[in-house]
Enzyme design. Structure first.
Site, PDB file in Angstrom:
ATOM      1  N   LYS A  89       2.755   6.549   4.928  1.00 32.67           N
ATOM      2  CA  LYS A  89       1.920   5.431   4.486  1.00 32.67           C
ATOM      3  C   LYS A  89       2.524   4.093   4.871  1.00 32.67           C
ATOM      4  O   LYS A  89       3.709   3.843   4.662  1.00 32.67           O
ATOM      5  CB  LYS A  89       1.743   5.483   2.959  1.00 32.67           C
ATOM      6  CG  LYS A  89       0.682   4.552   2.440  1.00 32.67           C
ATOM      7  CD  LYS A  89      -0.702   5.014   2.845  1.00 32.67           C
ATOM      8  CE  LYS A  89      -1.726   3.897   2.756  1.00 32.67           C
ATOM      9  NZ  LYS A  89      -1.559   2.848   3.779  1.00 32.67           N
TER      10      LYS A  89
ATOM     11  N   LYS B 126       0.141   3.868  -2.601  1.00 37.13           N
ATOM     12  CA  LYS B 126      -0.837   4.958  -2.501  1.00 37.13           C
ATOM     13  C   LYS B 126      -0.185   6.333  -2.322  1.00 37.13           C
ATOM     14  O   LYS B 126      -0.868   7.354  -2.425  1.00 37.13           O
ATOM     15  CB  LYS B 126      -1.813   4.676  -1.364  1.00 37.13           C
ATOM     16  CG  LYS B 126      -2.649   3.411  -1.564  1.00 37.13           C
ATOM     17  CD  LYS B 126      -3.657   3.211  -0.445  1.00 37.13           C
ATOM     18  CE  LYS B 126      -4.526   1.980  -0.672  1.00 37.13           C
ATOM     19  NZ  LYS B 126      -3.909   0.741  -0.212  1.00 37.13           N
TER      20      LYS B 126
ATOM     21  N   SER C 126      -6.041   3.422   4.475  1.00 33.23           N
ATOM     22  CA  SER C 126      -5.455   2.709   3.345  1.00 33.23           C
ATOM     23  C   SER C 126      -6.520   2.087   2.453  1.00 33.23           C
ATOM     24  O   SER C 126      -6.390   0.953   1.983  1.00 33.23           O
ATOM     25  CB  SER C 126      -4.482   1.623   3.838  1.00 33.23           C
ATOM     26  OG  SER C 126      -3.641   1.184   2.798  1.00 33.23           O
TER      27      SER C 126
ATOM     28  N   SER D 254       0.793  -1.236   0.000  1.00 34.37           N
ATOM     29  CA  SER D 254       0.000   0.000   0.000  1.00 34.37           C
ATOM     30  C   SER D 254       0.818   1.276   0.000  1.00 34.37           C
ATOM     31  O   SER D 254       0.256   2.372  -0.087  1.00 34.37           O
ATOM     32  CB  SER D 254      -0.955   0.010   1.200  1.00 34.37           C
ATOM     33  OG  SER D 254      -2.050  -0.844   0.975  1.00 34.37           O
TER      34      SER D 254
END
Length: 401
Positions: free
Chosen positions: A242, A79, A136, A76
């Site tokens: 993140k 992102k 997320s 993730s």
């Protein structure tokens, strides 16, 4: 520009003739990666990570790296690029925080980490960003991609184009959210590059730095958001960016923290668990904040000099610092002997476009060049018409010295 090139060449030749950096200059952090596996720090700051990097966001100086160019599944952390394209669209006015985003059946079907969007459900861009940054949300990422580009595949093309523009040579995206798929990879180095770029958009900290919030707060189905990055609560100064996890990628994190005028970016990939991941990133932050300080040369908004424009609608252009120019120093190292010089041509012919590189800010200690910044035009200067040039020339003939 020929004179500019000659001056810079003379400075670089002087460095080669004189030889290696003096002990005082060597106290500066490495400004370029030593390659995969290299590290500037004397200790292994992330022994549990498969790959890692630590840098100062302000100068881009790499403090530590470990297998930083290995191409690995980013999970993730993907992102970060998704958020970058969103905030760029916001800053350019192509998108507003209040715009409604409608969820397609495809976006709602993502699974994994999500904010449980239903087909046809609408949320604002502001709410979608919360869902991406904090929870997320894979579904929110696809919904935003479809809003901006019409389809996820078109948005992925934008992601790869932006990665190329940023010089991310270890990266290829195949989706917007990092769910396992073929030909989707990045490196700690490239993740640090796009993280640093995202941090140039200060509005993102509102989302990545929040620990908890709500979606659908006034509805029958309120959704409590808790940031997947626990460092924003437990590490002083941490405010992003993140997390990531898949069975293949293991535990990943691109984190940032600000303290004492410094902003650190730390990336770890392939950690065995969240406890190790958070502990090692905290240690990386501690190392940078305890060992280094920043020396500011020009603050954003400072006037650095003036560039003469030949045949332009204006004869000269003030050069205003668009960002803060600084160098990173080891604590205990004196600032004595640090000099900076604006290296410009005698003049440059119009037209000049905004963002055009017109010179260099060269930072030296003694005879050694320790840092160079590109200096760019802050506005466009069009070429003047013949009548304006005639009046300017005629006027100068009658001006007393």
């Amino acid at each position: 520009m020929k004179k500019l090139r000659n001056v810079i060449s003379m400075l670089l030749v002087l460095c080669v003739v004189i030889g290696p950096l003096s002990p005082a200059s060597a106290a500066y952090a490495e400004e370029k990666s030593k390659g995969s596996g290299g590290q500037a720090a004397a200790v292994d700051l992330a022994p549990g990570a498969r790959s890692a990097i630590l840098l100062d966001a302000g100068t881009g100086t790499i403090i530590y790296e470990k297998n930083s160019h290995d191409k690995l599944p980013p999970a993730s952390i993907t992102k970060i690029m998704t958020m970058l394209l969103i905030v760029e669209a916001l800053d350019e006015g192509r998108l507003q925080l209040t715009d409604k985003v409608r969820t397609s059946e495809y976006a709602a079907s993502m699974g994994g980490s999500q904010i449980f969007l239903e087909p046809g459900e609408e949320m604002t861009v502001d709410e979608m960003l919360k869902g991406i940054a904090m929870a997320s949300g894979n579904d929110a990422s696809v919904a935003m991609a479809e809003k901006i580009a019409g389809s996820e595949s078109s948005f992925v093309d934008m992601m790869n184009k932006r990665a190329e523009e940023l010089g991310m040579k270890d990266t290829h995206f195949s989706n917007t959210n990092g769910l396992p798929t073929e030909n989707h990879y990045s490196s700690a180095h490239d993740i640090a590059v796009m993280s640093r770029e995202l941090l140039k958009h200060e509005r993102i900290i509102k989302y990545t730095g929040a620990y908890q919030d709500y979606l659908r707060k006034d509805s029958e189905k309120p959704f409590w958001l808790v940031n997947t990055n626990k460092l924003v609560r437990f590490y002083t100064g941490a405010d992003g960016l993140k997390t990531g996890y898949t069975a293949e990628a293991k535990f990943c994190l691109s984190a940032t923290a600000a303290r004492d005028g410094l902003r650190a970016v730390a990336v770890v990939m392939g950690e065995p668990d969240t406890k190790t991941r958070n502990k090692e990133v905290s240690g990386m932050f501690d190392y940078l904040f305890n060992q280094y300080k920043v020396h500011t040369l020009h603050k954003a908004g400072d006037t650095m000099g003036t560039l003469k424009i030949e045949k332009g609608v204006k004869p000269e252009l003030p050069l205003i610092a668009k960002e803060t120019y600084s160098v990173l120093l080891k604590k205990g190292v004196t600032q004595e002997g640090i000099r900076h010089q604006l290296v410009l041509p005698e003049s440059i012919k119009a037209p000049v476009t905004e963002g055009q590189i017109v010179g260099k800010l060269v930072v030296t200690q003694g005879t050694n060049v320790i840092k160079e910044y590109d200096v760019k035009a802050g506005e466009t200067v069009a070429k003047a018409g013949w009548w304006k040039l005639f009046k300017r020339t005629a006027g100068s003939l009658f001006t007393n010295d």
